[in-house]
Design a protein around this motif. Sequence first.
Motif, PDB file in Angstrom:
ATOM      1  N   ILE A  34      -2.155   4.443   6.324  1.00 13.02           N
ATOM      2  CA  ILE A  34      -1.624   3.080   6.157  1.00 13.02           C
ATOM      3  C   ILE A  34      -1.058   2.561   7.468  1.00 13.02           C
ATOM      4  O   ILE A  34      -1.280   1.415   7.864  1.00 13.02           O
ATOM      5  CB  ILE A  34      -0.550   3.069   5.047  1.00 13.02           C
ATOM      6  N   ARG A  61      -7.738  14.907   0.094  1.00 12.80           N
ATOM      7  CA  ARG A  61      -7.910  14.720  -1.353  1.00 12.80           C
ATOM      8  C   ARG A  61      -8.755  15.846  -1.962  1.00 12.80           C
ATOM      9  O   ARG A  61      -8.483  16.305  -3.082  1.00 12.80           O
ATOM     10  CB  ARG A  61      -8.554  13.360  -1.631  1.00 12.80           C
ATOM     11  N   ALA A 119       1.055   4.277  -2.715  1.00 15.29           N
ATOM     12  CA  ALA A 119       1.002   5.690  -2.340  1.00 15.29           C
ATOM     13  C   ALA A 119       2.162   6.457  -2.965  1.00 15.29           C
ATOM     14  O   ALA A 119       2.005   7.618  -3.411  1.00 15.29           O
ATOM     15  CB  ALA A 119       1.026   5.824  -0.817  1.00 15.29           C
ATOM     16  N   GLN A 159       0.836  -1.197   0.000  1.00 18.83           N
ATOM     17  CA  GLN A 159       0.000   0.000   0.000  1.00 18.83           C
ATOM     18  C   GLN A 159       0.874   1.251   0.000  1.00 18.83           C
ATOM     19  O   GLN A 159       0.544   2.249  -0.657  1.00 18.83           O
ATOM     20  CB  GLN A 159      -0.927  -0.006   1.217  1.00 18.83           C
ATOM     21  N   GLN A 160       1.978   1.173   0.736  1.00 19.73           N
ATOM     22  CA  GLN A 160       2.908   2.294   0.754  1.00 19.73           C
ATOM     23  C   GLN A 160       3.519   2.500  -0.635  1.00 19.73           C
ATOM     24  O   GLN A 160       3.725   3.650  -1.077  1.00 19.73           O
ATOM     25  CB  GLN A 160       4.007   2.033   1.782  1.00 19.73           C
ATOM     26  N   LEU A 208      -1.071  15.153   1.236  1.00 20.16           N
ATOM     27  CA  LEU A 208      -1.619  13.859   0.842  1.00 20.16           C
ATOM     28  C   LEU A 208      -0.634  12.735   1.165  1.00 20.16           C
ATOM     29  O   LEU A 208      -1.032  11.664   1.649  1.00 20.16           O
ATOM     30  CB  LEU A 208      -1.936  13.860  -0.652  1.00 20.16           C
ATOM     31  N   GLU A 209       0.639  12.971   0.913  1.00 22.82           N
ATOM     32  CA  GLU A 209       1.649  11.956   1.217  1.00 22.82           C
ATOM     33  C   GLU A 209       1.668  11.625   2.710  1.00 22.82           C
ATOM     34  O   GLU A 209       1.669  10.452   3.112  1.00 22.82           O
ATOM     35  CB  GLU A 209       3.032  12.453   0.761  1.00 22.82           C
ATOM     36  N   ASN A 228      -1.558   9.767   3.702  1.00 23.71           N
ATOM     37  CA  ASN A 228      -1.510   8.357   3.282  1.00 23.71           C
ATOM     38  C   ASN A 228      -0.635   7.531   4.218  1.00 23.71           C
ATOM     39  O   ASN A 228      -0.993   6.407   4.597  1.00 23.71           O
ATOM     40  CB  ASN A 228      -0.980   8.251   1.845  1.00 23.71           C
ATOM     41  N   ASN A 229       0.512   8.082   4.584  1.00 25.33           N
ATOM     42  CA  ASN A 229       1.414   7.371   5.490  1.00 25.33           C
ATOM     43  C   ASN A 229       0.744   7.112   6.839  1.00 25.33           C
ATOM     44  O   ASN A 229       0.843   6.015   7.406  1.00 25.33           O
ATOM     45  CB  ASN A 229       2.704   8.172   5.691  1.00 25.33           C
ATOM     46  N   GLU A 231       1.384   6.974  -6.564  1.00 21.56           N
ATOM     47  CA  GLU A 231       0.412   8.060  -6.720  1.00 21.56           C
ATOM     48  C   GLU A 231       1.108   9.410  -6.620  1.00 21.56           C
ATOM     49  O   GLU A 231       0.821  10.340  -7.396  1.00 21.56           O
ATOM     50  CB  GLU A 231      -0.679   7.945  -5.658  1.00 21.56           C
ATOM     51  N   GLN A 232       2.047   9.529  -5.674  1.00 21.83           N
ATOM     52  CA  GLN A 232       2.807  10.772  -5.543  1.00 21.83           C
ATOM     53  C   GLN A 232       3.629  11.049  -6.795  1.00 21.83           C
ATOM     54  O   GLN A 232       3.742  12.191  -7.249  1.00 21.83           O
ATOM     55  CB  GLN A 232       3.712  10.703  -4.321  1.00 21.83           C
ATOM     56  N   ILE A 240      -8.421  11.723   5.216  1.00 18.33           N
ATOM     57  CA  ILE A 240      -7.913  11.542   3.851  1.00 18.33           C
ATOM     58  C   ILE A 240      -8.892  12.107   2.827  1.00 18.33           C
ATOM     59  O   ILE A 240      -8.490  12.589   1.754  1.00 18.33           O
ATOM     60  CB  ILE A 240      -7.634  10.044   3.584  1.00 18.33           C
TER      61      ILE A 240
END
Length: 455
Positions: free
Chosen positions: A433, A398, A176, A172-173, A425-426, A429-430, A179-180, A394
Motif C-alpha cells: 500500500i 498469501r 488490510a 486500503q490500510q 501478510l500484514e 500489505n503495508n 483482513e487481519q 504479496i
Amino acid sequence: MNSKIKNCIQLNPWITIPNLFVSIVTFLVLSTSAKAQQQTLSIEDAIAISLANNYDILLSRNDSSLAALDYSYSVYAFAPRLNATGGMIYNIVDNKRVLANGTKRDGNNIKSSNLTASVSLNWTLFDGLKMFATRKKLGEFMELGELQIKNQVVTSVAEVMRTYYDIVRQQQQLKAIEEQMDLINERLKLAQYKLDIGTGAKPDMLQAQIDLNAQRSAHMTQQTNILKLKEQLNQLLAVSVNTNYSVIDSIPINATLSLDAIQSGVTSVNPQLLITQKNLDIAQLTLKEKKADRFPVISFNSAYNFNRNDNKSVVDPYQPLFNQNRGFNYGLAATIPLFNGMNTRRLIKSAELDIKYQELLYKRDLAQITSSIANAYKDYDLHKRTLQLEEDNIKLVRENLFIARERYRLGVSTFLEMREAQRSLEDANNRLIGARYNTKVAEIELMRLRGDLVQ
C-alpha cells in the motif's frame, strides 16, 4: 486529463465550470444530508470542485482580473484628454472713488455677473515611446496574472490529488486491518477449539485474543485518520467540514513516464519558469519606460474659451456695462528635460539592475526545477520498481499463509508459525500500500514540476 476538468479550466484569466455546475450542486446537497446515501467522489470531480471554490485560486483570479481590467483601458493612453470648466459669479459691491481733479463718484449696491466656460484638449503626440512601452507592460501584467492563476491551480490540484489518494491509501490500510482481524479471529477459533479438545494450549488462545484486540484498536485509529483526511480535503475543496462521501478503492499508476519526456520543453510549460520569464520581460519594458524620460514630450493643445461680464450699473463711464469674449486657440508644446538631479539616470540604472536580478532568478529557478525533476524521477523510478517487487511478493506471502493455515488446521505446524505467516501478510500489505501511494505521489510531483496537471 478528464474532459470534466478541461471544461472547467479557462485561463483567460477566469476559471468556470459550466458543465459541472449541476453535478457539483447535486453532490454537495446529497453529501450534507446525514440520511442521504453516501456519494462517491471521483478525483476528477474533486479537482473540478477545488478549481471552482479553492480560496487561493479565487484570490489569484481576483488579482488577474485587476490586471486584465487595467489592460482593457490601456488603449486610452493614446487618446487626447478633453476637459470642460465653467463658472458663474455674482457680485454686489459698494464703490467710492475720488479722482485727481477732486471729483467724487459713489455707487452703492452695484450688481454684476461673470460667466466663464472653456473646453480644453491636450494630446500627447510623442513622449519617447513611453506610452507604447507602458501599454505593452500592462499586457504583460495581464499575462503574468494568467500564469499566476495556472501556477496556483497546479499547486492546488497537486495538493488535492495527494490528499485524495492519501484517503484511498488509508482506506486500503483499513481493509488490510479488517483482513487481519478476520485471520486472527479464525486463528482464535482454532486455538479455542484445540484447547477444548485437549490438543492446544491456553497461551495460544490468549495471544490470539491479544492480537485481535490490538487490531481492533488499530481499526478505530484508522477510521479516525480517514475522517481527519476527509476534513483536510473538504478544506481544500472549500465545502462544509460535515460533507461526507466515499472515494474510489484503487490508486491508478501511470508507469509510462520517462525522464526525457518530462524534461523536454519544460521551460515553455512550467508555470514558475514562465512567471520568472514574464517578470524579466516586464523589467525590460520598465527600462524602456525610464529611458523614454530622456526625450522631450511634445503635445498638441487646443481650447475654446467663453467669457461674459454683465454689469447692471457702473461708476466709471468708460467701464462697459456688458462685455463678452469667445474664441478658439491651438498650438504645440514641448517639455524638454534638462536637469532633474540625475534622477532619470538613477532610475535607468535601477531598471538595468532589476533586469540582471530577474535573469539570475530565472537561471536559479531553471537549475532548481531541473534538479527537482531529476530527483523526483529517481523517486518515481524507485517506487515503481518497489511496487512491482511488492506486488510479486504479496502473492508469495498469501500462498505461504494459505499453506501455514492448512498445516495449523491439520496440527502439523505450531501456533507461532501460523502467527508469523499472518504478520508477514500484514507487513507485506503495508509495504504494498505504501509503495503504491509513494509511486502515485512521485508521479503527481513529476507532473506538477512539468506543469502538466492542468492543460
